[in-house]
Structures are given as C-alpha cells and as structure tokens.
Design a protein around this motif. Sequence first.
Motif, PDB file in Angstrom:
ATOM      1  N   ALA A   1      -5.361   9.975   3.160  1.00 23.13           N
ATOM      2  CA  ALA A   1      -5.458   8.974   4.002  1.00 23.13           C
ATOM      3  C   ALA A   1      -6.291   7.749   3.721  1.00 23.13           C
ATOM      4  O   ALA A   1      -6.088   6.717   3.843  1.00 23.13           O
ATOM      5  N   LEU A   2      -7.472   8.191   2.802  1.00 23.36           N
ATOM      6  CA  LEU A   2      -8.283   6.955   2.582  1.00 23.36           C
ATOM      7  C   LEU A   2      -7.997   6.558   1.125  1.00 23.36           C
ATOM      8  O   LEU A   2      -9.163   5.745   0.444  1.00 23.36           O
ATOM      9  N   ASN A   3      -7.179   7.181   0.255  1.00 22.04           N
ATOM     10  CA  ASN A   3      -7.018   7.041  -1.113  1.00 22.04           C
ATOM     11  C   ASN A   3      -6.690   5.409  -1.426  1.00 22.04           C
ATOM     12  O   ASN A   3      -6.047   4.744  -0.874  1.00 22.04           O
ATOM     13  N   ARG A   4      -7.639   4.966  -2.526  1.00 22.82           N
ATOM     14  CA  ARG A   4      -7.475   3.715  -2.881  1.00 22.82           C
ATOM     15  C   ARG A   4      -7.374   3.294  -4.514  1.00 22.82           C
ATOM     16  O   ARG A   4      -8.059   2.388  -4.951  1.00 22.82           O
ATOM     17  N   GLN A   5      -6.902   4.266  -5.101  1.00 27.03           N
ATOM     18  CA  GLN A   5      -6.767   4.437  -6.384  1.00 27.03           C
ATOM     19  C   GLN A   5      -6.084   3.572  -7.191  1.00 27.03           C
ATOM     20  O   GLN A   5      -6.074   3.046  -8.244  1.00 27.03           O
ATOM     21  N   ASP A   6      -4.619   3.173  -6.439  1.00 24.12           N
ATOM     22  CA  ASP A   6      -3.824   2.229  -7.048  1.00 24.12           C
ATOM     23  C   ASP A   6      -3.221   1.350  -5.959  1.00 24.12           C
ATOM     24  O   ASP A   6      -2.471   1.884  -5.274  1.00 24.12           O
ATOM     25  N   ASP A   7      -3.764   0.185  -6.188  1.00 20.23           N
ATOM     26  CA  ASP A   7      -3.269  -0.903  -5.169  1.00 20.23           C
ATOM     27  C   ASP A   7      -1.930  -1.220  -5.110  1.00 20.23           C
ATOM     28  O   ASP A   7      -1.075  -1.546  -4.280  1.00 20.23           O
ATOM     29  N   ALA A   8      -1.306  -1.246  -6.305  1.00 26.58           N
ATOM     30  CA  ALA A   8       0.252  -1.420  -6.447  1.00 26.58           C
ATOM     31  C   ALA A   8       0.971  -0.310  -5.895  1.00 26.58           C
ATOM     32  O   ALA A   8       2.072  -0.651  -5.276  1.00 26.58           O
ATOM     33  N   TRP A   9       0.601   0.794  -6.069  1.00 28.80           N
ATOM     34  CA  TRP A   9       1.533   1.908  -5.536  1.00 28.80           C
ATOM     35  C   TRP A   9       1.244   2.126  -4.183  1.00 28.80           C
ATOM     36  O   TRP A   9       2.209   2.151  -3.276  1.00 28.80           O
ATOM     37  N   LEU A  10      -0.014   1.720  -3.643  1.00 27.46           N
ATOM     38  CA  LEU A  10      -0.318   1.617  -2.124  1.00 27.46           C
ATOM     39  C   LEU A  10       0.423   0.791  -1.284  1.00 27.46           C
ATOM     40  O   LEU A  10       0.965   1.079  -0.286  1.00 27.46           O
ATOM     41  N   GLY A  11       0.755  -0.404  -1.980  1.00 30.64           N
ATOM     42  CA  GLY A  11       1.515  -1.535  -1.391  1.00 30.64           C
ATOM     43  C   GLY A  11       2.926  -1.126  -1.296  1.00 30.64           C
ATOM     44  O   GLY A  11       3.370  -1.590  -0.200  1.00 30.64           O
ATOM     45  N   TRP A  12       3.573  -0.545  -2.055  1.00 36.63           N
ATOM     46  CA  TRP A  12       4.692  -0.050  -1.917  1.00 36.63           C
ATOM     47  C   TRP A  12       5.230   1.194  -1.523  1.00 36.63           C
ATOM     48  O   TRP A  12       6.168   1.607  -0.786  1.00 36.63           O
ATOM     49  N   TRP A  13       4.072   1.924  -0.962  1.00 34.95           N
ATOM     50  CA  TRP A  13       4.241   3.104  -0.394  1.00 34.95           C
ATOM     51  C   TRP A  13       3.369   3.330   0.896  1.00 34.95           C
ATOM     52  O   TRP A  13       3.775   2.778   2.125  1.00 34.95           O
TER      53      TRP A  13
END
Length: 520
Positions: free
Chosen positions: A304-316
């Motif tokens: 829920a709080l994962n911030r490891q990969d901004d690009a991946w988070l943006g698309w998912w």
Amino acid sequence: MKPPESRVSERRLVASLSGGFLLLFVALALFDLQQMTHWINLSFAWVVDLFGPLWQVWMLANLLVALVLGFTRYGDVRLGGNVRPDSSTFRWLAVIMCTLLAGGGVFWSAAEPMYHYMTTPPNFADAESGVSPVSAALAQTFLHWGFLAWASLGTLSAVVVVYAHYHKGLAMRPRTLLYPLMGERIETHWLGTLADVVSIIAVAAGTIGPIGFLATQLGFSFESLLGWDNDYGLQLAVLGGLVAIYTLSASTGIEKGIQWLSSANVVLAVILLATILLAGPGNFIVDSFLNGMGVYLQDFMPMALNRQDDAWLGWWTVFFWGWFIGYGPMMALFIARISRGRTLRELVMAVAVMAPLVTNFWFASLGGAGIFYEQAVPGVVSQPLQDGGLPAALLAVTQQLPLAELMVPAFLLLTVIFVATTGDSMAYSIAMAISGSHTPRTRDRIFWALTMGLVAAVLLRMGEGGINALQSFIVITAAPVSLLLLPVIWTGPKVAHAMAYEQGIVTHRVRSEELTNPAS
C-alpha cells in the motif's frame, strides 16, 4: 436558502461548465491530438509525482477509519434515520457490485494478473522474497481492486452525504462533502460550484474510458471470431447499442432498469464463475486465490505504501487510485441514494469487506485461469496480450476455457452489461449532482447518458490515441477531486458521532454542534 430562480441559474452554470469542459477536451483533441497528448502527458507526470504519495496515504487512512467506525458502536447508526431500505439486500448488493466494479471487472481481471505474472511487481522483484510469481501477480492485483479501492468509493464520503442530505436537508450534490467544514454556506459558495464541476468532469472521464474500451474490445473480438473488419463503423455500431441499453436503463430509474440490469449481471457472473470452477482449472484457481490472499494480507502495508519505482507506480497503483478517487464524489451520492435505511456497519461490510473479497475471487478466477493456461502452453495468453493489448486479453483467456463456443459470447455479453450498469448509474448520479434531487428528471439522465456516448464516439474516431489520452486525463481530473475528499478522513467520524447522538447510541455531543454551525 436561495430563491428558486437562483438555484436554477446555478444548476445551469454547473451543467454548462462541466459539459463545456468535456466539449473543449474533444475540440482540442480534434484540432491537434499530438499536441494535446503532449500536454496531458506532462500534466499526468506532474500529478503522479505530486499527488501519488498523498493518494496512497489517503487510501489507507480512509479504509482504516471506515473499518473502525463500522465495527464499533457507530456501526449501529442507521443512515437517513429510522426508515426501511428501498430495496432488498440482494438488489442493494447487486447494484453496489455492478456499479463500482464496472467494466474493470472483465477488462482488467483477464489482463492485470497476466501483466504482473509476466513482469514481477517491484514489491516482489527481490529474488529473496520467496513469493511465487503467481501469488505475487494476484496479490498485486488484489491490492488494486481490493479493500483500499472499494473503501474509497463510498464509505466515509457516503456517510457525509447522507448526513448533509437526509439529516440536514441539503441538495444531493458533491458540494455536500464540504458541509461539515462550511455548513449551509456551501450551498451558495463558489467552492460548492467548483466541487460540483470537477466531480462531474472526473466521473464523466472515468466512465467514457470504459465505454470506449468496450467498443474496441468487441470490435477486436468480432474481427477475431467472425472476420469482420474492426473499423470505426463496427465500433460505432457497438457503441450505439451499448448507449441505447444504458440510456434506457437510466431513464427508468434505480428501482427499475438499474436494479434489473445489475441483478441480471450478478446472476450471469455467478453462472460463468461456477462454470470456470467446475469445468475449468478449479483447484488451481482456489489454491492460487488462497495463496494470493495470504501474500496480500501479509504484505498489505508494504504494498500500500510502496514507493520503490515511480514510473511503475504511475502506470499502475497511482493510476488506479486516481481513477477511483475521481469516481469518489459521484459514488458517494449514488451509494447514499440507495443505502438509506441501512446501518453504517452494513455499508462498511458491503463496500469495504464483502465486495473486495468477491472481487478478488473473481480476479483470481479469470486471471488465474489465464495464468494456468499460460503455464501449460507458454504464449497462449501472453502473446495476444502483448500484440493486441487489453482488448485481446479477455478473448485469449475465454478461448482456452471449456465450452469456449458458449463462454466467449457469454463473457462478451457480461462485459456489455458491466459497462452498461456503470453508464446508467453514472448518468443518474451526474443528473443528481446537477439537479440536487435524489430523483432527477428523466430528460437530464438521458442527456448525460447520450453525452458520454457522443464523447466516446468522437474519441474512437481519433483511434487509440484519443482513448489513451483520456486514460491519462482521468488521473489529472482526480487531483482536485482528491482535495475535495481529503477532509472526510476527519469529518466522516464527526458526522457518524452526530448521527449516533441523534439516535441515542452515544450520550455526549463531543463537538457535534460544529456540524450544524461550523463557523461558530
């Protein structure tokens, strides 16, 4: 209270601004799609960077506060006072499931688990995690469609709307979410108009997307199965049929068309689910669901709080959070409209607990079946998904199922009904938001149902670029909506306490008087 002519003028202003903004979006896309897409992509990246962390924290806080309220004495609060519910529990749950799950219940359930199976999500990318690729794929999917997602679509926000409308007599519009902060002033304040406009734009964009995707998916399916050319004419014909269905449903109202369509949708989904489990890889699906839920619950907070990969988070993750948040205010209106007479505990149980569990099992069944067939014959699902994108995923999976000649058309029909149940309920909600009435005029419902279909038709004419631009635009529109929803984290409990005091559940006021006169 404002005079009638003033209220009519403001309703026209809200309708003009929200409708005009959608028309401006279409006009810019027609004029220079490439330039507009460039602007949208820049805005999308900015919103993801700035609002992404806030959305992740808000989604988590919203769920936790809703669960605390639902499973304490505040859960006994009866929404809207001591009245009988308008419909049976089955119909109520059916409308909730079909409206909130929407087209994602079929579009993404076939595709997302396979995407995560093919490329391991960042939270499980470490080889030492010890989580199998199947469990990792399902756990990540469960995060996006589970407890956090559902809680954001109508728990605390619906409670605030119920209080403002049924207990305090305010018109049922998105601006009522600000009532605990501003009192009755929100009825005439410019912030109220802004809240209504941004909420309508966000939910319209979020609904037009699935409508357009359905046309492309059915066009792709007809081309693959029947050899028809998947051109604009075919997609327009599909779109026309869909718009006719949900417009008719919206025009007949919640008690008739919307409830009937939702109930039929649930029955068909249960039949198809039972067929997959009994005739397909049932053991694999059940095992995968249990393992995936175990990983999901164990790693819930890190995911829920994962911030490891901004690009991946943006698309998912952040994309989904933006999409759901954009739906939030309208979902609050709709859930408040159909939940009068239910207890707060029933609402939390239905929306934040039961619906996510059912959704996760559905995703494990359709997406898990796809993984099962992919393991048996590598490329049988992943290759069509890579070549044809999202529209190809459902067809690739259903063609591998037993009784495929029946399952394929049945799932396509289910997809149509899923999207139709979203189209009719959102047309109804937008009409409510503009009129302020929980039973808006039929012509207003029809107008917004047709308007969303017309915008989808124009975007389809521009090809994949138009729909993709809209998908990113959905996240952008969620930025102002998230600011509107942010206060419900603390105003929701205040409202619950005020209703509990009114109904004799608690005996102390504890600042609840602020809800009737926040300026004092």
